[in-house]
Design a protein around this motif. Structure first.
Motif, PDB file in Angstrom:
ATOM      1  N   MET A 278      -2.343  -5.945 -17.161  1.00 28.80           N
ATOM      2  CA  MET A 278      -2.214  -5.393 -15.818  1.00 28.80           C
ATOM      3  C   MET A 278      -3.349  -5.924 -14.946  1.00 28.80           C
ATOM      4  O   MET A 278      -4.519  -5.718 -15.240  1.00 28.80           O
ATOM      5  CB  MET A 278      -2.273  -3.864 -15.888  1.00 28.80           C
ATOM      6  CG  MET A 278      -1.912  -3.151 -14.614  1.00 28.80           C
ATOM      7  SD  MET A 278      -0.180  -3.373 -14.108  1.00 28.80           S
ATOM      8  CE  MET A 278       0.686  -2.692 -15.521  1.00 28.80           C
ATOM      9  N   LYS A 279      -2.994  -6.646 -13.881  1.00 32.45           N
ATOM     10  CA  LYS A 279      -3.995  -7.255 -13.003  1.00 32.45           C
ATOM     11  C   LYS A 279      -4.065  -6.488 -11.682  1.00 32.45           C
ATOM     12  O   LYS A 279      -3.049  -6.237 -11.041  1.00 32.45           O
ATOM     13  CB  LYS A 279      -3.639  -8.714 -12.730  1.00 32.45           C
ATOM     14  CG  LYS A 279      -3.648  -9.601 -13.968  1.00 32.45           C
ATOM     15  CD  LYS A 279      -3.269 -11.027 -13.616  1.00 32.45           C
ATOM     16  CE  LYS A 279      -3.247 -11.910 -14.849  1.00 32.45           C
ATOM     17  NZ  LYS A 279      -2.840 -13.306 -14.531  1.00 32.45           N
TER      18      LYS A 279
ATOM     19  N   ILE B   8      -2.676 -12.836  -5.571  1.00 30.72           N
ATOM     20  CA  ILE B   8      -1.972 -11.596  -5.230  1.00 30.72           C
ATOM     21  C   ILE B   8      -0.496 -11.687  -5.593  1.00 30.72           C
ATOM     22  O   ILE B   8       0.107 -10.699  -6.033  1.00 30.72           O
ATOM     23  CB  ILE B   8      -2.153 -11.272  -3.734  1.00 30.72           C
ATOM     24  CG1 ILE B   8      -3.611 -10.859  -3.463  1.00 30.72           C
ATOM     25  CG2 ILE B   8      -1.198 -10.172  -3.282  1.00 30.72           C
ATOM     26  CD1 ILE B   8      -3.928 -10.683  -1.997  1.00 30.72           C
ATOM     27  N   SER B   9       0.082 -12.855  -5.447  1.00 31.18           N
ATOM     28  CA  SER B   9       1.513 -13.020  -5.731  1.00 31.18           C
ATOM     29  C   SER B   9       1.855 -12.738  -7.192  1.00 31.18           C
ATOM     30  O   SER B   9       3.009 -12.459  -7.517  1.00 31.18           O
ATOM     31  CB  SER B   9       1.975 -14.436  -5.359  1.00 31.18           C
ATOM     32  OG  SER B   9       1.392 -15.403  -6.218  1.00 31.18           O
ATOM     33  N   SER B  10       0.854 -12.792  -8.073  1.00 26.45           N
ATOM     34  CA  SER B  10       1.116 -12.567  -9.493  1.00 26.45           C
ATOM     35  C   SER B  10       0.370 -11.358 -10.054  1.00 26.45           C
ATOM     36  O   SER B  10       0.328 -11.161 -11.261  1.00 26.45           O
ATOM     37  CB  SER B  10       0.738 -13.806 -10.306  1.00 26.45           C
ATOM     38  OG  SER B  10      -0.630 -14.113 -10.152  1.00 26.45           O
ATOM     39  N   CYS B  11      -0.237 -10.544  -9.179  1.00 22.91           N
ATOM     40  CA  CYS B  11      -0.930  -9.358  -9.679  1.00 22.91           C
ATOM     41  C   CYS B  11       0.033  -8.168  -9.701  1.00 22.91           C
ATOM     42  O   CYS B  11       1.164  -8.254  -9.225  1.00 22.91           O
ATOM     43  CB  CYS B  11      -2.178  -9.052  -8.846  1.00 22.91           C
ATOM     44  SG  CYS B  11      -1.881  -8.252  -7.261  1.00 22.91           S
ATOM     45  N   ASP B  12      -0.420  -7.061 -10.266  1.00 22.75           N
ATOM     46  CA  ASP B  12       0.424  -5.870 -10.418  1.00 22.75           C
ATOM     47  C   ASP B  12       0.101  -4.776  -9.410  1.00 22.75           C
ATOM     48  O   ASP B  12       0.956  -3.956  -9.092  1.00 22.75           O
ATOM     49  CB  ASP B  12       0.259  -5.298 -11.834  1.00 22.75           C
ATOM     50  CG  ASP B  12       0.626  -6.311 -12.900  1.00 22.75           C
ATOM     51  OD1 ASP B  12       1.829  -6.581 -13.054  1.00 22.75           O
ATOM     52  OD2 ASP B  12      -0.286  -6.836 -13.566  1.00 22.75           O
ATOM     53  N   LEU B  13      -1.136  -4.763  -8.940  1.00 15.97           N
ATOM     54  CA  LEU B  13      -1.561  -3.724  -8.011  1.00 15.97           C
ATOM     55  C   LEU B  13      -2.540  -4.324  -7.012  1.00 15.97           C
ATOM     56  O   LEU B  13      -3.489  -5.001  -7.388  1.00 15.97           O
ATOM     57  CB  LEU B  13      -2.225  -2.568  -8.769  1.00 15.97           C
ATOM     58  CG  LEU B  13      -2.877  -1.457  -7.934  1.00 15.97           C
ATOM     59  CD1 LEU B  13      -1.848  -0.752  -7.062  1.00 15.97           C
ATOM     60  CD2 LEU B  13      -3.588  -0.453  -8.862  1.00 15.97           C
TER      61      LEU B  13
ATOM     62  N   GLN C  88       9.147 -12.092  -4.390  1.00 13.98           N
ATOM     63  CA  GLN C  88       9.717 -12.004  -5.726  1.00 13.98           C
ATOM     64  C   GLN C  88       8.786 -11.160  -6.601  1.00 13.98           C
ATOM     65  O   GLN C  88       7.708 -11.587  -6.982  1.00 13.98           O
ATOM     66  CB  GLN C  88       9.879 -13.400  -6.335  1.00 13.98           C
ATOM     67  CG  GLN C  88      10.780 -14.314  -5.542  1.00 13.98           C
ATOM     68  CD  GLN C  88      12.211 -13.808  -5.474  1.00 13.98           C
ATOM     69  OE1 GLN C  88      12.787 -13.417  -6.496  1.00 13.98           O
ATOM     70  NE2 GLN C  88      12.782 -13.817  -4.282  1.00 13.98           N
ATOM     71  N   GLY C  89       9.210  -9.972  -6.894  1.00 10.43           N
ATOM     72  CA  GLY C  89       8.386  -9.107  -7.726  1.00 10.43           C
ATOM     73  C   GLY C  89       8.347  -7.703  -7.160  1.00 10.43           C
ATOM     74  O   GLY C  89       9.058  -7.359  -6.210  1.00 10.43           O
TER      75      GLY C  89
ATOM     76  N   LEU D 265       6.658  -5.408  -0.165  1.00  9.28           N
ATOM     77  CA  LEU D 265       6.318  -6.175  -1.359  1.00  9.28           C
ATOM     78  C   LEU D 265       6.986  -5.602  -2.600  1.00  9.28           C
ATOM     79  O   LEU D 265       6.695  -6.026  -3.716  1.00  9.28           O
ATOM     80  CB  LEU D 265       4.797  -6.214  -1.539  1.00  9.28           C
ATOM     81  CG  LEU D 265       4.022  -6.878  -0.395  1.00  9.28           C
ATOM     82  CD1 LEU D 265       2.522  -6.773  -0.629  1.00  9.28           C
ATOM     83  CD2 LEU D 265       4.444  -8.334  -0.231  1.00  9.28           C
ATOM     84  N   GLY D 266       7.863  -4.637  -2.400  1.00  6.94           N
ATOM     85  CA  GLY D 266       8.716  -4.164  -3.481  1.00  6.94           C
ATOM     86  C   GLY D 266       8.247  -2.950  -4.239  1.00  6.94           C
ATOM     87  O   GLY D 266       8.997  -2.389  -5.050  1.00  6.94           O
TER      88      GLY D 266
END
Length: 221
Positions: free
Chosen positions: A1-2, A76-81, A120-121, A157-158
């Motif tokens: 979790m990033k 940020i595009s691949s982090c979780d929070l 996406q995400g 951002l979903g």
């Protein structure tokens, strides 16, 4: 979790940055990898309306500008929070934070019918606001509409987005050095001693809770 925090204050060790770090500490306490970026350390601009992010066959959904913010946006595009923090200047977020949000959010906004975002995400987020204004005056000034506006934008951002506000903050380490007679230094010191630690605990708990919620959601999927 990033988990990535973005500090929109020019100060790295004051109210906003402290609350962001507490939120990161909470996230780390339940196993997350954490990182903080100080926007005032970076050289970048807001959106320049090049529309590369909307061009067919181009960098659809991604900001094409190359500067100090590029790597931050990629992470940020691949982090979780995503945890954001800003003081309130002239009844709004700082200029650096606004420029950052332009770059983060406009590139994912679509002009196609029926869609809201090309992101996406599912990125959860929280926005921490600090201000000199007491909570009762904040209500009268209508700041909640401002906070809900940015909350709605971040939800594109979903994921869900939360708000944490710290009011009546301590601005100076020594009020006697500044022309600021409208403020009661004793009152400010009392708020700093009693309320700010509570706000710090709220930030810590928020960071831990949001990470745990994300982990739970992933396990359920």
């Amino acid at each position: 979790m990033k988990v990535i925090a973005v500090n929109g204050s020019p100060r790295k060790n004051w109210n906003t940055a402290t609350l962001l770090q507490k939120a990161l500490d909470g996230a780390a306490s339940v196993g997350a990898q954490t990182e903080i970026t100080h926007l005032y350390d970076l050289k970048y601009r807001g959106c320049i309306s090049c529309f590369s992010c909307k061009r067919k066959g181009g960098a659809l959904g991604r900001c094409a500008m190359q500067d100090d913010l590029t790597n931050v946006l990629d992470k940020i595009s691949s982090c979780d929070l995503l945890l954001l923090g800003t003081p309130i200047y002239f009844s709004n977020i700082t200029g650096m934070m606004l420029s950052f949000l332009e770059r983060l959010l406009f590139s994912t906004m679509t002009y196609n019918l029926g869609d809201r975002s090309t992101f996406q995400g599912k990125l959860s987020s929280a926005f921490i606001y600090t201000m000199n204004v007491p909570s009762d005056l904040m209500e009268k000034l209508g700041y909640k509409a401002l906070f809900n506006h940015y909350k709605s934008l971040l939800e594109r951002l979903g994921g869900p987005s939360e708000i944490l506000v710290s009011n009546d903050t301590y601005q100076f380490d020594d009020y006697s050095k500044y022309e600021a007679s409208m403020f009661n230094e004793k009152h400010k010191a009392q708020v700093r001693a009693k309320q700010f630690p509570i706000d710090c605990q709220k930030a810590f708990e928020m960071g831990a809770r949001l990470v745990e919620s994300n982990i739970k959601a992933l396990l359920n999927n």
